[in-house]
Design a protein around this motif. Structure first.
Motif, mmCIF file in Angstrom:
data_model
loop_
_atom_site.group_PDB
_atom_site.id
_atom_site.type_symbol
_atom_site.label_atom_id
_atom_site.label_comp_id
_atom_site.label_asym_id
_atom_site.label_seq_id
_atom_site.Cartn_x
_atom_site.Cartn_y
_atom_site.Cartn_z
ATOM 1 N N LEU A 1 0.859 -1.181 0.000
ATOM 2 C CA LEU A 1 0.000 0.000 0.000
ATOM 3 C C LEU A 1 0.896 1.232 0.000
ATOM 4 O O LEU A 1 1.470 1.619 1.022
ATOM 5 C CB LEU A 1 -0.910 -0.009 1.234
ATOM 6 C CG LEU A 1 -1.779 1.240 1.455
ATOM 7 C CD1 LEU A 1 -2.619 1.561 0.220
ATOM 8 C CD2 LEU A 1 -2.653 1.069 2.690
ATOM 9 N N ALA A 2 1.050 1.827 -1.171
ATOM 10 C CA ALA A 2 1.914 3.005 -1.314
ATOM 11 C C ALA A 2 1.706 3.564 -2.717
ATOM 12 O O ALA A 2 1.036 2.940 -3.555
ATOM 13 C CB ALA A 2 3.377 2.655 -1.080
ATOM 14 N N GLU B 1 9.667 1.966 -4.643
ATOM 15 C CA GLU B 1 10.721 1.415 -3.801
ATOM 16 C C GLU B 1 10.224 0.227 -2.978
ATOM 17 O O GLU B 1 10.907 -0.795 -2.859
ATOM 18 C CB GLU B 1 11.285 2.496 -2.876
ATOM 19 C CG GLU B 1 12.067 3.584 -3.587
ATOM 20 C CD GLU B 1 13.272 3.051 -4.332
ATOM 21 O OE1 GLU B 1 13.867 2.053 -3.869
ATOM 22 O OE2 GLU B 1 13.624 3.626 -5.378
ATOM 23 N N MET B 2 9.026 0.344 -2.413
ATOM 24 C CA MET B 2 8.488 -0.763 -1.636
ATOM 25 C C MET B 2 8.145 -1.953 -2.506
ATOM 26 O O MET B 2 8.345 -3.102 -2.126
ATOM 27 C CB MET B 2 7.249 -0.307 -0.861
ATOM 28 C CG MET B 2 7.564 0.546 0.349
ATOM 29 S SD MET B 2 6.102 0.806 1.371
ATOM 30 C CE MET B 2 5.864 -0.844 2.038
ATOM 31 N N GLY B 3 7.626 -1.683 -3.697
ATOM 32 C CA GLY B 3 7.320 -2.772 -4.619
ATOM 33 C C GLY B 3 8.568 -3.546 -4.990
ATOM 34 O O GLY B 3 8.582 -4.790 -4.983
ATOM 35 N N THR C 1 1.029 -7.350 -5.510
ATOM 36 C CA THR C 1 0.152 -6.321 -6.065
ATOM 37 C C THR C 1 0.427 -5.004 -5.353
ATOM 38 O O THR C 1 0.505 -4.963 -4.118
ATOM 39 C CB THR C 1 -1.329 -6.688 -5.881
ATOM 40 O OG1 THR C 1 -1.583 -7.950 -6.510
ATOM 41 C CG2 THR C 1 -2.227 -5.628 -6.513
ATOM 42 N N LEU C 2 0.581 -3.949 -6.120
ATOM 43 C CA LEU C 2 0.743 -2.608 -5.564
ATOM 44 C C LEU C 2 -0.600 -1.895 -5.582
ATOM 45 O O LEU C 2 -1.200 -1.712 -6.645
ATOM 46 C CB LEU C 2 1.773 -1.816 -6.373
ATOM 47 C CG LEU C 2 1.916 -0.332 -6.007
ATOM 48 C CD1 LEU C 2 2.403 -0.174 -4.569
ATOM 49 C CD2 LEU C 2 2.849 0.379 -6.983
ATOM 50 N N ILE D 1 4.285 -7.137 -11.459
ATOM 51 C CA ILE D 1 3.645 -6.539 -10.289
ATOM 52 C C ILE D 1 2.408 -5.783 -10.762
ATOM 53 O O ILE D 1 2.508 -4.806 -11.518
ATOM 54 C CB ILE D 1 4.598 -5.593 -9.541
ATOM 55 C CG1 ILE D 1 5.811 -6.375 -9.027
ATOM 56 C CG2 ILE D 1 3.879 -4.895 -8.381
ATOM 57 C CD1 ILE D 1 6.882 -5.504 -8.391
ATOM 58 N N THR D 2 1.251 -6.261 -10.350
ATOM 59 C CA THR D 2 -0.005 -5.628 -10.737
ATOM 60 C C THR D 2 -0.185 -4.319 -9.973
ATOM 61 O O THR D 2 0.123 -4.231 -8.777
ATOM 62 C CB THR D 2 -1.194 -6.558 -10.435
ATOM 63 O OG1 THR D 2 -0.987 -7.796 -11.113
ATOM 64 C CG2 THR D 2 -2.509 -5.942 -10.870
ATOM 65 N N ILE D 3 -0.681 -3.299 -10.656
ATOM 66 C CA ILE D 3 -0.929 -1.992 -10.034
ATOM 67 C C ILE D 3 -2.436 -1.761 -10.007
ATOM 68 O O ILE D 3 -3.094 -1.760 -11.053
ATOM 69 C CB ILE D 3 -0.221 -0.856 -10.805
ATOM 70 C CG1 ILE D 3 1.292 -1.113 -10.845
ATOM 71 C CG2 ILE D 3 -0.523 0.497 -10.163
ATOM 72 C CD1 ILE D 3 2.043 -0.188 -11.780
#
Length: 303
Positions: free
Chosen positions: A152-153, A160-162, A173-174, A195-197
């Protein structure tokens, strides 16, 4: 201003890992120490603490209990449950006052009051914080590695977190919780790593006793997850540093030198108060470092 001798040589405000580590070292150094602790550590909901050598997987409460017992084994250490609300400098040191109306004096202060996390206004977030809504993969990533995880960002923090959490699980998932502020290059890099957004706002975090089952979005879509990583805003748990005139950096951390000294002579800081490295090992280490420097300074004054 009073010229009476202080009640203690050092007062430590904050009795979690940094404060208790300092108290242990100072007790073994034959220093009269008072630890004042509110009893509200930031990790009080966290089931287990990790990456602390010889104590990996222990509960935070277990670690704190052992630390208190070991510090109190030294007769010059006193620990009291109290919230310090005020601190002032006087000619012989410092006076601190508590919410119960008590006052104590000491020649030096160590601020180990830590940080407070500001819970996001998403139903279920606060209840899951530290349990299945997590801030640090080094502390909690192993237990959920390889499972369906969320971040969650948004923007630079989201990227960066992803990138960080992807190391623990490619099933990632972001959730930007609104329109994405990622750059085109960041978006492309995340998608290149599958990575799904998801930009749809989060409605609620369904959970059972703090263990989430996933995220329910505003469009009523439910995304099953094992855990969600997030870094909510945080701020100093105490205003004592500002009251004493200590300089703070742009992020609100008390500025210290390599040995824990603040910009106010006689005032030291340790633990989360001055760094965003919020691991137990780090807190214990810089608590010890500050204690050794405190004792050295006191020896230099009298020898």
């Amino acid at each position: 201003m009073t010229s009476a001798q202080p009640d203690y040589e050092i007062i430590i405000v904050g009795g979690s890992y940094a404060g208790l580590s300092a108290a242990l070292v100072l007790g073994r150094s034959l220093r009269r120490v008072l630890v004042l602790d509110s009893g509200q550590p930031a990790n009080r909901q966290t089931p287990h603490s990790h990456s602390f050598l010889t104590r990996d997987g222990a509960t935070p409460a277990e670690l704190a209990t052992i630390a208190r017992q070991q510090a109190l084994a030294y007769s010059t250490v006193t620990i009291k449950t109290a919230t310090v609300t005020r601190a002032i400098k006087q000619d012989t040191g410092f006076i601190v006052s508590t919410d119960a109306g008590d006052s104590y004096s000491a020649g030096r202060l160590l601020l180990a009051t830590g940080l407070t996390d500001q819970m996001l206004p998403i139903p279920g977030f606060a209840e899951c914080w530290g349990i299945s809504v997590l801030h640090c993969p080094y502390c909690h990533g192993y237990e959920v590695h390889g499972q369906a995880l969320g971040v969650l960002a948004n923007g630079d923090a989201g990227f960066e977190m992803g990138r960080l959490i992807h190391h623990w699980s490619a099933n990632l998932t972001l959730f930007t919780n609104g329109p994405s502020t990622l750059s085109p290059e960041q978006t492309a890099a995340l998608k290149r790593h599958q990575i799904t957004i998801i930009e749809t706002p989060i409605s609620v975090i369904p959970h059972q006793d703090g263990q989430l089952s996933g995220l329910l979005l505003a469009n009523q879509t439910h995304y099953p997850l094992a855990a969600l990583f997030a870094r909510p805003p945080m701020h100093q748990a105490s205003t004592l540093g500002w009251q004493l005139g200590c300089l703070h950096d742009d992020m609100g951390f008390v500025q210290v030198d390599d040995f824990g000294r603040t910009t106010i002579p006689g005032v030291f800081a340790a633990g989360d108060t001055h760094t965003m490295m919020r691991q137990v090992t780090v807190a214990a280490t810089n608590g010890m470092r500050a204690a050794v420097t405190l004792n050295k300074e006191m020896l230099e004054e009298t020898f």
